[in-house]
Write a protein that holds these residues in place. Structure first.
Motif, mmCIF file in Angstrom:
data_model
loop_
_atom_site.group_PDB
_atom_site.id
_atom_site.type_symbol
_atom_site.label_atom_id
_atom_site.label_comp_id
_atom_site.label_asym_id
_atom_site.label_seq_id
_atom_site.Cartn_x
_atom_site.Cartn_y
_atom_site.Cartn_z
ATOM 1 N N ALA A 130 5.990 -8.713 -10.186
ATOM 2 C CA ALA A 130 4.526 -8.720 -10.117
ATOM 3 C C ALA A 130 4.087 -9.162 -8.721
ATOM 4 N N PRO A 131 4.203 -8.277 -7.723
ATOM 5 C CA PRO A 131 3.893 -8.667 -6.339
ATOM 6 C C PRO A 131 2.452 -9.113 -6.119
ATOM 7 N N GLN A 132 1.549 -8.793 -7.037
ATOM 8 C CA GLN A 132 0.168 -9.246 -6.866
ATOM 9 C C GLN A 132 0.046 -10.763 -7.025
ATOM 10 N N PHE A 133 1.077 -11.402 -7.569
ATOM 11 C CA PHE A 133 1.087 -12.855 -7.719
ATOM 12 C C PHE A 133 2.013 -13.531 -6.710
ATOM 13 N N ALA A 134 2.224 -12.917 -5.572
ATOM 14 C CA ALA A 134 3.139 -13.478 -4.568
ATOM 15 C C ALA A 134 2.651 -14.826 -4.053
ATOM 16 N N TRP A 135 1.361 -15.038 -4.023
ATOM 17 C CA TRP A 135 0.810 -16.318 -3.584
ATOM 18 C C TRP A 135 1.261 -17.455 -4.496
ATOM 19 N N ALA A 136 1.539 -17.154 -5.770
ATOM 20 C CA ALA A 136 1.919 -18.197 -6.727
ATOM 21 C C ALA A 136 3.266 -18.824 -6.362
ATOM 22 N N TYR A 137 4.155 -18.034 -5.742
ATOM 23 C CA TYR A 137 5.432 -18.615 -5.336
ATOM 24 C C TYR A 137 5.230 -19.698 -4.289
ATOM 25 N N ALA A 138 4.342 -19.453 -3.334
ATOM 26 C CA ALA A 138 4.088 -20.456 -2.294
ATOM 27 C C ALA A 138 3.532 -21.736 -2.900
ATOM 28 N N VAL A 139 2.664 -21.616 -3.888
ATOM 29 C CA VAL A 139 2.104 -22.794 -4.551
ATOM 30 C C VAL A 139 3.198 -23.547 -5.300
ATOM 31 N N LEU A 140 4.029 -22.822 -6.045
ATOM 32 C CA LEU A 140 5.122 -23.450 -6.788
ATOM 33 C C LEU A 140 6.121 -24.106 -5.840
ATOM 34 N N ALA A 141 6.476 -23.418 -4.778
ATOM 35 C CA ALA A 141 7.460 -23.953 -3.837
ATOM 36 C C ALA A 141 6.937 -25.201 -3.143
ATOM 37 N N LEU A 142 5.678 -25.202 -2.752
ATOM 38 C CA LEU A 142 5.105 -26.388 -2.125
ATOM 39 C C LEU A 142 5.063 -27.549 -3.111
ATOM 40 N N GLY A 143 4.738 -27.259 -4.359
ATOM 41 C CA GLY A 143 4.740 -28.304 -5.383
ATOM 42 C C GLY A 143 6.119 -28.903 -5.588
ATOM 43 N N TRP A 144 7.150 -28.051 -5.662
ATOM 44 C CA TRP A 144 8.505 -28.565 -5.820
ATOM 45 C C TRP A 144 8.941 -29.354 -4.599
ATOM 46 N N PHE A 145 8.611 -28.857 -3.416
ATOM 47 C CA PHE A 145 8.986 -29.581 -2.207
ATOM 48 C C PHE A 145 8.387 -30.989 -2.211
ATOM 49 N N LEU A 146 7.099 -31.074 -2.497
ATOM 50 C CA LEU A 146 6.457 -32.386 -2.510
ATOM 51 C C LEU A 146 6.983 -33.257 -3.643
ATOM 52 N N GLY A 147 7.264 -32.647 -4.785
ATOM 53 C CA GLY A 147 7.809 -33.412 -5.907
ATOM 54 C C GLY A 147 9.184 -33.979 -5.616
ATOM 55 N N LEU A 148 9.975 -33.258 -4.845
ATOM 56 C CA LEU A 148 11.316 -33.737 -4.508
ATOM 57 C C LEU A 148 11.303 -34.699 -3.321
ATOM 58 N N ALA A 149 10.505 -34.407 -2.303
ATOM 59 C CA ALA A 149 10.601 -35.156 -1.052
ATOM 60 C C ALA A 149 9.657 -36.346 -0.947
ATOM 61 N N LEU A 150 8.450 -36.225 -1.471
ATOM 62 C CA LEU A 150 7.435 -37.250 -1.227
ATOM 63 C C LEU A 150 7.809 -38.638 -1.747
ATOM 64 N N PRO A 151 8.279 -38.778 -2.987
ATOM 65 C CA PRO A 151 8.605 -40.143 -3.438
ATOM 66 C C PRO A 151 9.721 -40.789 -2.623
#
Length: 186
Positions: A53-74
């Motif tokens: 579903a390439p029309q939702f490609a923006w959702a990957y960036a949101v998910l990836a940024l969320g995971w990055f912050l969830g793993l790295a920030l604490p």
């Protein structure tokens, strides 16, 4: 026959190195199930958002940024606790490697960046099913690298004494980036 055996051996070595990275390498205090969830969901989101579903490609960036912050920030905002911890960090021989130092923060950010970033890299390398090369994987990787830069900069400026302030600043910047990424609703 020898070429097939060589390819099989290299594939086994590659799988063993990935397994060692996931199961045995230190992850700077991040629980292994959380790292595994980040990897699996990032891979599933890459397949869905870029190929099905390439029309939702923006959702990957949101998910990836969320995971990055969830793993790295604490872990990145962790610093010495109390006066004894501050004195210990100031007197330690390897203090540049201790939590709260710039080197530690950079290492945590780089380590956490790998997990959500590699599916976007793979999606950028694989041919698109639509035929035209998409820029969304590159944009997701750029957003992740920018997020890592913001994390390292804010934590370095705030210092280990102001960990909660650093967390709120990074989360505010990430929220603004996510709102900018969301597509306009009709």
């Amino acid at each position: 026959m020898a070429a097939g055996a060589d390819v099989g051996r290299k594939l086994r070595e590659w799988v063993a190195s990935i397994r060692r990275l996931v199961l045995r390498e230190p992850s700077f205090g991040v629980p292994r199930p959380l790292v595994a969830a980040a990897q699996v969901s990032s891979l599933a989101a890459m397949v869905f958002c870029y190929f099905l579903a390439p029309q939702f490609a923006w959702a990957y960036a949101v998910l990836a940024l969320g995971w990055f912050l969830g793993l790295a920030l604490p872990t990145a905002t962790m610093g010495p606790r109390g006066q004894a911890g501050k004195r210990l960090m100031a007197a330690a021989a390897g203090r540049s490697e201790l939590p709260g130092s710039l080197r530690f923060t950079v290492r945590v950010a780089a380590r956490a960046l790998v997990y959500p970033c590699w599916p976007a890299f793979v999606a950028g390398v694989l041919p698109s099913p639509v035929g035209a090369r998409s820029a969304e994987p590159l944009m997701a990787m750029t957003l992740l690298v920018a997020g890592a830069g913001v994390l390292v900069t804010v934590v370095a400026v705030a210092g280990p004494r102001h960990a909660m302030l650093a967390r709120w600043i990074v989360l505010s910047i990430a929220t603004a980036a996510v709102i900018a990424l969301l597509p306009g609703f009709p």
